[in-house]
Motif scaffolding. Structure first.
Motif, PDB file in Angstrom:
ATOM      1  N   ALA A   1       0.830  -1.205   0.000  1.00  0.00           N
ATOM      2  CA  ALA A   1       0.000   0.000   0.000  1.00  0.00           C
ATOM      3  C   ALA A   1       0.868   1.260   0.000  1.00  0.00           C
ATOM      4  N   GLU A   2       1.953   1.230   0.755  1.00  0.00           N
ATOM      5  CA  GLU A   2       2.859   2.390   0.781  1.00  0.00           C
ATOM      6  C   GLU A   2       3.503   2.619  -0.584  1.00  0.00           C
ATOM      7  N   LYS A   3       3.950   1.526  -1.228  1.00  0.00           N
ATOM      8  CA  LYS A   3       4.559   1.656  -2.551  1.00  0.00           C
ATOM      9  C   LYS A   3       3.546   2.122  -3.590  1.00  0.00           C
ATOM     10  N   GLN A   4       2.302   1.653  -3.478  1.00  0.00           N
ATOM     11  CA  GLN A   4       1.265   2.094  -4.410  1.00  0.00           C
ATOM     12  C   GLN A   4       1.016   3.588  -4.258  1.00  0.00           C
ATOM     13  N   GLN A   5       1.024   4.072  -3.021  1.00  0.00           N
ATOM     14  CA  GLN A   5       0.826   5.497  -2.795  1.00  0.00           C
ATOM     15  C   GLN A   5       1.975   6.310  -3.390  1.00  0.00           C
ATOM     16  N   ILE A   6       3.198   5.795  -3.260  1.00  0.00           N
ATOM     17  CA  ILE A   6       4.358   6.483  -3.842  1.00  0.00           C
ATOM     18  C   ILE A   6       4.249   6.504  -5.361  1.00  0.00           C
ATOM     19  N   ARG A   7       3.790   5.382  -5.950  1.00  0.00           N
ATOM     20  CA  ARG A   7       3.637   5.343  -7.410  1.00  0.00           C
ATOM     21  C   ARG A   7       2.565   6.301  -7.901  1.00  0.00           C
ATOM     22  N   SER A   8       1.722   6.774  -7.017  1.00  0.00           N
ATOM     23  CA  SER A   8       0.680   7.737  -7.383  1.00  0.00           C
ATOM     24  C   SER A   8       1.176   9.172  -7.306  1.00  0.00           C
ATOM     25  N   ASN A   9       2.427   9.357  -6.870  1.00  0.00           N
ATOM     26  CA  ASN A   9       2.982  10.699  -6.699  1.00  0.00           C
ATOM     27  C   ASN A   9       3.807  11.107  -7.926  1.00  0.00           C
ATOM     28  N   PRO A  10       4.027  12.409  -8.107  1.00  0.00           N
ATOM     29  CA  PRO A  10       4.868  12.875  -9.224  1.00  0.00           C
ATOM     30  C   PRO A  10       6.294  12.343  -9.109  1.00  0.00           C
ATOM     31  N   LEU A  11       6.981  12.288 -10.251  1.00  0.00           N
ATOM     32  CA  LEU A  11       8.378  11.863 -10.250  1.00  0.00           C
ATOM     33  C   LEU A  11       9.189  12.758 -11.187  1.00  0.00           C
ATOM     34  N   VAL A  12      10.497  12.773 -10.950  1.00  0.00           N
ATOM     35  CA  VAL A  12      11.455  13.486 -11.791  1.00  0.00           C
ATOM     36  C   VAL A  12      12.463  12.473 -12.298  1.00  0.00           C
ATOM     37  N   ASP A  13      12.760  12.522 -13.612  1.00  0.00           N
ATOM     38  CA  ASP A  13      13.655  11.550 -14.227  1.00  0.00           C
ATOM     39  C   ASP A  13      14.725  12.274 -15.026  1.00  0.00           C
ATOM     40  N   LEU A  14      15.990  11.917 -14.787  1.00  0.00           N
ATOM     41  CA  LEU A  14      17.116  12.461 -15.534  1.00  0.00           C
ATOM     42  C   LEU A  14      17.790  11.306 -16.265  1.00  0.00           C
TER      43      LEU A  14
ATOM     44  N   LEU B   1      20.502  14.232 -23.638  1.00  0.00           N
ATOM     45  CA  LEU B   1      20.215  14.400 -22.214  1.00  0.00           C
ATOM     46  C   LEU B   1      18.758  14.819 -22.053  1.00  0.00           C
ATOM     47  N   ASN B   2      18.008  14.056 -21.244  1.00  0.00           N
ATOM     48  CA  ASN B   2      16.575  14.318 -21.048  1.00  0.00           C
ATOM     49  C   ASN B   2      16.287  14.572 -19.574  1.00  0.00           C
ATOM     50  N   LEU B   3      15.451  15.538 -19.311  1.00  0.00           N
ATOM     51  CA  LEU B   3      14.928  15.796 -17.970  1.00  0.00           C
ATOM     52  C   LEU B   3      13.412  15.768 -18.067  1.00  0.00           C
ATOM     53  N   SER B   4      12.793  14.856 -17.291  1.00  0.00           N
ATOM     54  CA  SER B   4      11.342  14.662 -17.400  1.00  0.00           C
ATOM     55  C   SER B   4      10.674  14.786 -16.033  1.00  0.00           C
ATOM     56  N   GLY B   5       9.470  15.304 -16.077  1.00  0.00           N
ATOM     57  CA  GLY B   5       8.601  15.298 -14.908  1.00  0.00           C
ATOM     58  C   GLY B   5       7.318  14.570 -15.260  1.00  0.00           C
ATOM     59  N   VAL B   6       6.879  13.669 -14.382  1.00  0.00           N
ATOM     60  CA  VAL B   6       5.691  12.853 -14.638  1.00  0.00           C
ATOM     61  C   VAL B   6       4.666  13.120 -13.546  1.00  0.00           C
ATOM     62  N   ILE B   7       3.442  13.403 -13.974  1.00  0.00           N
ATOM     63  CA  ILE B   7       2.349  13.652 -13.038  1.00  0.00           C
ATOM     64  C   ILE B   7       1.299  12.556 -13.210  1.00  0.00           C
ATOM     65  N   PRO B   8       1.161  11.639 -12.249  1.00  0.00           N
ATOM     66  CA  PRO B   8       0.099  10.632 -12.335  1.00  0.00           C
ATOM     67  C   PRO B   8      -1.270  11.272 -12.115  1.00  0.00           C
ATOM     68  N   ILE B   9      -2.241  10.798 -12.862  1.00  0.00           N
ATOM     69  CA  ILE B   9      -3.621  11.250 -12.722  1.00  0.00           C
ATOM     70  C   ILE B   9      -4.469  10.028 -12.384  1.00  0.00           C
ATOM     71  N   ASN B  10      -5.026  10.014 -11.175  1.00  0.00           N
ATOM     72  CA  ASN B  10      -5.774   8.844 -10.699  1.00  0.00           C
ATOM     73  C   ASN B  10      -4.909   7.580 -10.785  1.00  0.00           C
ATOM     74  N   CYS B  11      -3.634   7.782 -10.686  1.00  0.00           N
ATOM     75  CA  CYS B  11      -2.628   6.712 -10.659  1.00  0.00           C
ATOM     76  C   CYS B  11      -2.446   6.012 -12.004  1.00  0.00           C
ATOM     77  N   LYS B  12      -3.521   5.620 -12.665  1.00  0.00           N
ATOM     78  CA  LYS B  12      -3.394   4.802 -13.874  1.00  0.00           C
ATOM     79  C   LYS B  12      -3.133   5.620 -15.143  1.00  0.00           C
ATOM     80  N   TYR B  13      -3.282   6.939 -15.087  1.00  0.00           N
ATOM     81  CA  TYR B  13      -2.930   7.809 -16.214  1.00  0.00           C
ATOM     82  C   TYR B  13      -1.694   8.631 -15.839  1.00  0.00           C
ATOM     83  N   LYS B  14      -0.859   8.911 -16.835  1.00  0.00           N
ATOM     84  CA  LYS B  14       0.366   9.659 -16.557  1.00  0.00           C
ATOM     85  C   LYS B  14       0.571  10.728 -17.630  1.00  0.00           C
ATOM     86  N   LEU B  15       0.810  11.933 -17.171  1.00  0.00           N
ATOM     87  CA  LEU B  15       1.149  13.055 -18.038  1.00  0.00           C
ATOM     88  C   LEU B  15       2.603  13.415 -17.774  1.00  0.00           C
TER      89      LEU B  15
END
Length: 629
Positions: free
Chosen positions: A318-331, A352-366
């Motif tokens: 459950a803790e990992k699922q909650q973390i996966r629902s949070n934004p992330l930064v990828d270099l 070189l890529n810098l990305s930010g990912v925003i989960p929406i309702n967890c199962k969608y990602k922008l």
């Protein structure tokens, strides 16, 4: 004084002495009742089978003793044999239809099954070692300590205590069940199954050790024996036990062969039959995770933790699922280098890529990305710089449908080359996990040399992909692609791969046979000024009626601490590929990848590839680091 002596004797498990102390000889009750009272003291230490046998023997002689009927049903409830307990309460009610106590017991049992769940009673609050310190000789304290150590993943310490208890009290159900469970948690599956078999021999009417033995066999990837163990439950003449065994057997078999959608349907039916079955509820959460439906996964973990707040694995999941629902930064840094085929492949690319990912309702990602690239054609003075940005949206619409769409804008910094647009869109249909069909469109830059960079060659690709896991070991992947180039050329690229895994997770040895066909309508035209090459029409590889075949030997090793979907993943993957083609160009290729998730939030990923052949050589390297909040 006698009471003190009696309790002291019970404390040290001197049951016979306890009975003789508290019951004077002149007041002794008949043999059955004396044995009954004696064995009830042993019930304190979890020796449920003996007390069950005594109760059943007693009821043969005293069938109208309501008190003992209820005690026997209580023992069945205590040992988690809810179906048998429910049936016994109903039988008692037929004999004693006016007894309110029986109605209350039935209601309590229904409440237990519905609200309290499958109470393993292996999760113990702090302090966990104090009972042993208070009284090292107490069986209950030693068992509690062993249970607590097992839950905290201190398996060897737990097993040592349980081995001593099992040797001292052979046949004790509570000790043996706990011993078998801790062994299975520590991945000592064969030893765990041995202990479950001993429990089963002691009481073949008890479905719990059979059911848990089947689950352990699944964890050990012994599917054939697991199915046989489930079938043993068909011999217990209680419908709910038989039905639940059938549903769980079918679900495990379907999940084992990656048929997650039909497996989830079996689980939903099983949970309706056994609302307390935490194994089934957790399996359903894992299936939703595998399907990418992490919003549903979240709700299921919440339900598990309402039933059992300290369920050790569900807490982590459950803790990992909650973390996966949070934004992330990828270099991420990518390097690509290729050379060969005359003048057609001569370029090195740094990106070189810098990305930010925003989960929406967890199962969608922008995701939003910024790029900085360097293109260095070989044997040419020109170097090209390019910046850009990407917007990507992807997600799982339903178990049967998922898709993605992406757009990239690229800005050249040199020679007034202007801007380009690339992107892709795809849609996948999941045919109940028996097969998946994908369709897609992609616009790509086709940059392999100085001429293709300056001409800004692009290709529009339309593809159709079919993949299937025939079973757990055998897979097939076929793809057909049509390409339309920006310089009035076109082509096709078809491929197929058939893989077979000779070993199972977490160490997978897989052989993959590959084949491909390529054909381009117009071949290269080279333009010279004297001996100097000044331009190429169609400056990319243009094979005609090209066939290639290969064999890949892949070794995948999962090193993760916890082997469930959504846990911190840690693995390495190495593949060796040997190939040949219709131009008699033998090749060798090595791919390697290391993926390490740590501290719940961090991920580091390293990948590399080396390809060698007479006509074309290439290398690539990827280094990625991301943090999820």
């Amino acid at each position: 004084m006698k009471i003190v002596i009696f309790l002291s004797c019970l404390f040290f498990s001197f049951n016979t002495l306890a009975f003789e102390t508290i019951v004077p000889k002149e007041n002794r009750i008949p043999d059955f009742e004396a044995k009954l009272l004696l064995d009830e003291t042993e019930n304190i230490w979890g020796d449920f089978y003996r007390i069950e046998l005594v109760y059943r023997e007693y009821l043969k002689n005293y069938p109208d003793d309501l008190k003992v009927h209820l005690k026997l049903a209580d023992v069945l409830t205590t040992t988690e044999r809810y179906e048998e307990s429910e049936e016994m309460y109903n039988d008692i009610l037929l004999k004693f239809p006016n007894e309110k106590k029986i109605i209350d017991k039935i209601n309590e049992l229904k409440f237990l099954q519905k609200e309290e769940g499958f109470q393993k009673k292996l999760i113990i609050k702090e302090p966990t070692i104090s009972p042993l310190i208070k009284d090292p000789k107490s069986i209950a304290a030693r068992l509690e300590t062993a249970e607590s150590l097992g839950v905290k993943h201190k398996y060897e310490e737990s097993i040592k205590i349980l081995e001593e208890l099992a040797d001292k009290f052979p046949g004790n159900r509570k000790i043996y069940i706990t011993y078998a469970r801790v062994l299975s948690w520590s991945k000592k599956y064969n030893k765990s199954i041995e202990i479950y078999k001993k429990i089963h021999e002691a009481n073949k009417a008890d479905p719990i050790p059979i059911r848990e033995m089947a689950r352990v066999a699944i964890w050990g990837k012994d599917i054939d024996n697991a199915l046989k163990y489930y079938e043993m439950l068909y011999e217990i003449p209680i419908y709910k036990i038989q039905r639940s065994a059938y549903l769980e057997r079918e679900e495990k078999y379907l999940s084992y062969n990656k048929r997650f959608v039909p497996a989830s349907e079996k689980l939903e039916e099983l949970i309706k039959l056994q609302p307390w079955n935490l194994e089934a509820i957790f399996d359903l959460a894992q299936i939703q995770c595998s399907l990418g439906l992490c919003n549903l996964e979240k709700n299921i973990y919440k339900k598990i933790l309402e039933i059992e707040p300290l369920h050790s694995i569900a807490v982590i999941a459950a803790e990992k699922q909650q973390i996966r629902s949070n934004p992330l930064v990828d270099l991420r840094y990518n390097y690509w280098n290729e050379y060969g085929r005359g003048e057609l492949s001569k370029i090195a690319i740094h990106n070189l890529n810098l990305s930010g990912v925003i989960p929406i309702n967890c199962k969608y990602k922008l995701s939003l990305s910024a790029h900085n690239s360097k293109y260095k054609p070989k044997d040419k003075p020109n170097n090209y710089s390019r910046t850009g940005h990407t917007i990507n949206f992807n997600g799982v619409i339903s178990p049967a449908l998922q898709g993605s769409i992406s757009w990239t804008k690229k800005y050249y910094q040199d020679y007034d080359m202007g801007n380009t647009d690339t992107g892709y869109a795809s849609l996948w249909v999941n045919l109940r996990n028996y097969a998946k069909i994908g369709i897609g469109y992609e616009k790509t830059d086709e940059l392999y040399n100085d001429f293709s960079v300056r001409q800004k060659i692009q290709a529009d690709s339309f593809w159709l992909n079919l993949t299937s896991d025939i079973n757990r070991r055998l897979s097939i992947d076929g793809k057909a692609k049509y390409l339309s180039y920006s310089d009035n050329n076109s082509g096709q690229h078809d491929s197929i791969a058939i893989g077979y895994a000779f070993t199972d997770h977490p160490k997978i040895l897989k052989f993959i046979l590959t084949g491909e066909f390529r054909d381009v309508k117009n071949e290269n035209i080279f333009h010279y000024n004297g001996n100097s090459l000044i331009d190429i029409t169609h400056p990319y590889w243009t094979p005609k009626n090209y066939w290639g075949t290969g064999l890949t030997i892949e070794w995948y090793h999962d090193l993760s601490k916890f082997l469930f979907c959504g846990s911190d993943l840690h693995f390495y993957d190495i593949a060796l590929s040997l190939g040949n083609d219709s131009t008699s160009n033998p090749s060798v290729r090595i791919d390697a990848k290391w993926h390490y998730e740590f501290k719940k939030h961090w991920l580091i990923n390293i990948e590399g590839m080396i390809h060698r052949s007479n006509e074309w050589d290439a290398e690539s390297f990827i280094l990625g680091l991301h943090y999820q909040f």
